[in-house]
Design a protein around this motif. Structure first.
Motif, PDB file in Angstrom:
ATOM      1  N   MET A 206       9.160  -8.998   2.029  1.00 49.93           N
ATOM      2  CA  MET A 206      10.471  -9.616   2.273  1.00 49.93           C
ATOM      3  C   MET A 206      11.512  -8.563   2.626  1.00 49.93           C
ATOM      4  SD  MET A 206      10.944 -12.722  -0.378  1.00 49.93           S
ATOM      5  CE  MET A 206      12.403 -13.271   0.449  1.00 49.93           C
ATOM      6  N   ARG A 207      11.414  -7.374   2.027  1.00 47.14           N
ATOM      7  CA  ARG A 207      12.389  -6.326   2.330  1.00 47.14           C
ATOM      8  C   ARG A 207      12.375  -5.977   3.805  1.00 47.14           C
ATOM      9  NH1 ARG A 207      10.433  -3.831  -2.443  1.00 47.14           N
ATOM     10  NH2 ARG A 207       9.340  -2.275  -1.201  1.00 47.14           N
ATOM     11  N   TYR A 208      11.222  -6.065   4.429  1.00 49.83           N
ATOM     12  CA  TYR A 208      11.119  -5.732   5.836  1.00 49.83           C
ATOM     13  C   TYR A 208      11.312  -6.940   6.735  1.00 49.83           C
ATOM     14  CZ  TYR A 208       9.546  -1.340   4.025  1.00 49.83           C
ATOM     15  OH  TYR A 208       9.481  -0.167   3.343  1.00 49.83           O
ATOM     16  N   GLY A 209      11.565  -8.101   6.153  1.00 47.79           N
ATOM     17  CA  GLY A 209      11.833  -9.296   6.946  1.00 47.79           C
ATOM     18  C   GLY A 209      10.617  -9.812   7.681  1.00 47.79           C
TER      19      GLY A 209
ATOM     20  N   ALA B 174      12.869 -19.862  10.915  1.00 49.06           N
ATOM     21  CA  ALA B 174      12.310 -19.348   9.666  1.00 49.06           C
ATOM     22  C   ALA B 174      12.601 -17.864   9.443  1.00 49.06           C
ATOM     23  CB  ALA B 174      10.800 -19.582   9.647  1.00 49.06           C
ATOM     24  N   LEU B 175      13.122 -17.170  10.454  1.00 47.16           N
ATOM     25  CA  LEU B 175      13.397 -15.737  10.294  1.00 47.16           C
ATOM     26  C   LEU B 175      14.500 -15.508   9.267  1.00 47.16           C
ATOM     27  CD1 LEU B 175      13.304 -14.543  14.000  1.00 47.16           C
ATOM     28  CD2 LEU B 175      11.659 -13.980  12.210  1.00 47.16           C
ATOM     29  N   ASN B 176      14.373 -14.425   8.523  1.00 52.92           N
ATOM     30  CA  ASN B 176      15.372 -14.039   7.538  1.00 52.92           C
ATOM     31  C   ASN B 176      16.026 -12.751   8.040  1.00 52.92           C
ATOM     32  OD1 ASN B 176      16.859 -13.155   5.384  1.00 52.92           O
ATOM     33  ND2 ASN B 176      15.305 -13.671   3.860  1.00 52.92           N
ATOM     34  N   PHE B 177      17.265 -12.850   8.487  1.00 45.12           N
ATOM     35  CA  PHE B 177      17.946 -11.724   9.113  1.00 45.12           C
ATOM     36  C   PHE B 177      18.587 -10.760   8.116  1.00 45.12           C
ATOM     37  CE2 PHE B 177      17.654 -14.969  12.367  1.00 45.12           C
ATOM     38  CZ  PHE B 177      17.095 -14.236  13.399  1.00 45.12           C
ATOM     39  N   ASP B 178      18.374 -10.980   6.836  1.00 45.47           N
ATOM     40  CA  ASP B 178      18.913 -10.088   5.816  1.00 45.47           C
ATOM     41  C   ASP B 178      18.056  -8.848   5.611  1.00 45.47           C
ATOM     42  OD1 ASP B 178      20.971 -11.870   5.342  1.00 45.47           O
ATOM     43  OD2 ASP B 178      19.908 -12.883   3.713  1.00 45.47           O
ATOM     44  N   TYR B 179      16.954  -8.732   6.326  1.00 39.57           N
ATOM     45  CA  TYR B 179      15.996  -7.678   6.046  1.00 39.57           C
ATOM     46  C   TYR B 179      15.757  -6.743   7.225  1.00 39.57           C
ATOM     47  CZ  TYR B 179      15.273 -10.308   1.855  1.00 39.57           C
ATOM     48  OH  TYR B 179      15.481 -10.952   0.677  1.00 39.57           O
ATOM     49  N   GLY B 180      16.814  -6.224   7.771  1.00 40.64           N
ATOM     50  CA  GLY B 180      16.677  -5.143   8.740  1.00 40.64           C
ATOM     51  C   GLY B 180      16.485  -5.558  10.174  1.00 40.64           C
ATOM     52  N   GLU B 181      15.919  -4.635  10.915  1.00 41.01           N
ATOM     53  CA  GLU B 181      15.816  -4.750  12.364  1.00 41.01           C
ATOM     54  C   GLU B 181      14.644  -5.612  12.826  1.00 41.01           C
ATOM     55  OE1 GLU B 181      15.117  -1.759  16.119  1.00 41.01           O
ATOM     56  OE2 GLU B 181      15.946  -0.936  14.271  1.00 41.01           O
ATOM     57  N   LEU B 182      13.576  -5.680  12.042  1.00 39.02           N
ATOM     58  CA  LEU B 182      12.385  -6.399  12.464  1.00 39.02           C
ATOM     59  C   LEU B 182      12.645  -7.870  12.808  1.00 39.02           C
ATOM     60  CD1 LEU B 182       9.408  -6.242  13.112  1.00 39.02           C
ATOM     61  CD2 LEU B 182       8.939  -6.710  10.713  1.00 39.02           C
TER      62      LEU B 182
ATOM     63  N   LEU C 246      11.768  -9.687  16.377  1.00 37.78           N
ATOM     64  CA  LEU C 246      10.974 -10.906  16.489  1.00 37.78           C
ATOM     65  C   LEU C 246      11.763 -11.995  17.212  1.00 37.78           C
ATOM     66  CD1 LEU C 246       9.241 -11.047  13.002  1.00 37.78           C
ATOM     67  CD2 LEU C 246       8.126 -10.730  15.215  1.00 37.78           C
ATOM     68  N   LEU C 247      13.047 -12.094  16.901  1.00 34.97           N
ATOM     69  CA  LEU C 247      13.894 -13.083  17.573  1.00 34.97           C
ATOM     70  C   LEU C 247      13.867 -12.855  19.083  1.00 34.97           C
ATOM     71  CD1 LEU C 247      15.986 -15.391  17.609  1.00 34.97           C
ATOM     72  CD2 LEU C 247      17.748 -13.638  17.284  1.00 34.97           C
ATOM     73  N   ARG C 248      14.022 -11.604  19.502  1.00 31.61           N
ATOM     74  CA  ARG C 248      14.001 -11.305  20.942  1.00 31.61           C
ATOM     75  C   ARG C 248      12.667 -11.690  21.573  1.00 31.61           C
ATOM     76  NH1 ARG C 248      15.786  -5.731  19.833  1.00 31.61           N
ATOM     77  NH2 ARG C 248      17.746  -6.088  18.809  1.00 31.61           N
ATOM     78  N   LEU C 249      11.574 -11.430  20.883  1.00 35.27           N
ATOM     79  CA  LEU C 249      10.262 -11.816  21.410  1.00 35.27           C
ATOM     80  C   LEU C 249      10.123 -13.331  21.496  1.00 35.27           C
ATOM     81  CD1 LEU C 249       7.884  -9.291  19.624  1.00 35.27           C
ATOM     82  CD2 LEU C 249       8.321  -9.466  22.084  1.00 35.27           C
ATOM     83  N   TYR C 250      10.558 -14.035  20.453  1.00 39.86           N
ATOM     84  CA  TYR C 250      10.481 -15.494  20.469  1.00 39.86           C
ATOM     85  C   TYR C 250      11.357 -16.080  21.569  1.00 39.86           C
ATOM     86  CZ  TYR C 250       8.291 -15.148  15.802  1.00 39.86           C
ATOM     87  OH  TYR C 250       7.464 -14.860  14.737  1.00 39.86           O
ATOM     88  N   GLU C 251      12.550 -15.516  21.754  1.00 39.44           N
ATOM     89  CA  GLU C 251      13.430 -15.999  22.821  1.00 39.44           C
ATOM     90  C   GLU C 251      12.821 -15.739  24.194  1.00 39.44           C
ATOM     91  OE1 GLU C 251      17.829 -15.756  20.736  1.00 39.44           O
ATOM     92  OE2 GLU C 251      17.083 -13.990  21.807  1.00 39.44           O
ATOM     93  N   TYR C 252      12.180 -14.596  24.368  1.00 41.07           N
ATOM     94  CA  TYR C 252      11.507 -14.315  25.630  1.00 41.07           C
ATOM     95  C   TYR C 252      10.381 -15.334  25.852  1.00 41.07           C
ATOM     96  CZ  TYR C 252       8.799 -12.074  29.253  1.00 41.07           C
ATOM     97  OH  TYR C 252       8.112 -11.822  30.415  1.00 41.07           O
ATOM     98  N   CYS C 253       9.643 -15.634  24.793  1.00 39.18           N
ATOM     99  CA  CYS C 253       8.588 -16.649  24.896  1.00 39.18           C
ATOM    100  C   CYS C 253       9.170 -18.003  25.276  1.00 39.18           C
ATOM    101  CB  CYS C 253       7.810 -16.752  23.581  1.00 39.18           C
ATOM    102  SG  CYS C 253       6.736 -15.337  23.258  1.00 39.18           S
TER     103      CYS C 253
END
Length: 133
Positions: A6-9, A84-92, A96-103
């Motif tokens: 969870m720390r790494y999101g 479902a992404l948790n944006f409280d846990y850093g850059e990862l 992932l959001l950018r990859l999902y948006e590209y998809c």
């Protein structure tokens, strides 16, 4: 302190048990043709999946939908992954959001293979990271 994953999101922070149950029930619908009637043992198995396994199966569902050319389902799956992404846990989570948006853009342009290639890579990394299947 939250667990390392969870720390790494890397694993989405589910809003509630109800959301996890709702996501699992959506996955069950694929096996029943939408009827919702499954043997009790299979329903219990799916509802007992960890959040990590639910994400893995969500990736699998996207890949099946891409092979079938089911644009509507691919869009829904990507929306679920983004929500479902948790944006409280850093850059990862941002990456992932950018990859999902590209998809999402690939799906909109009917470039299903491009989106499936990205999701397949994420699925492989996910399975390796959590020693799933």
């Amino acid at each position: 302190m939250p667990p390392q994953w969870m720390r790494y999101g890397m694993v989405p922070s589910w809003q509630s048990d109800a959301m996890t149950t709702a996501v699992a029930r959506q996955r069950l619908a694929q096996y029943t043709g939408g009827s919702g009637q499954l043997p009790m043992y299979l329903e219990q198995e799916v509802l007992s999946w960890s959040p990590e396994k639910i994400i893995l199966k969500t990736y699998d569902l996207f890949l099946v939908s891409a092979r079938r050319g089911d644009e509507h389902r691919m869009r829904r799956i990507l929306s679920e992954l983004i929500n479902a992404l948790n944006f409280d846990y850093g850059e990862l989570p941002q990456r992932l959001l950018r990859l999902y948006e590209y998809c999402q853009r690939c799906v909109a342009m009917r470039r299903y293979e491009d989106a499936a290639t990205i999701i397949a890579g994420l699925r492989q990394a996910w399975a390796e990271a959590f020693q799933l299947e």
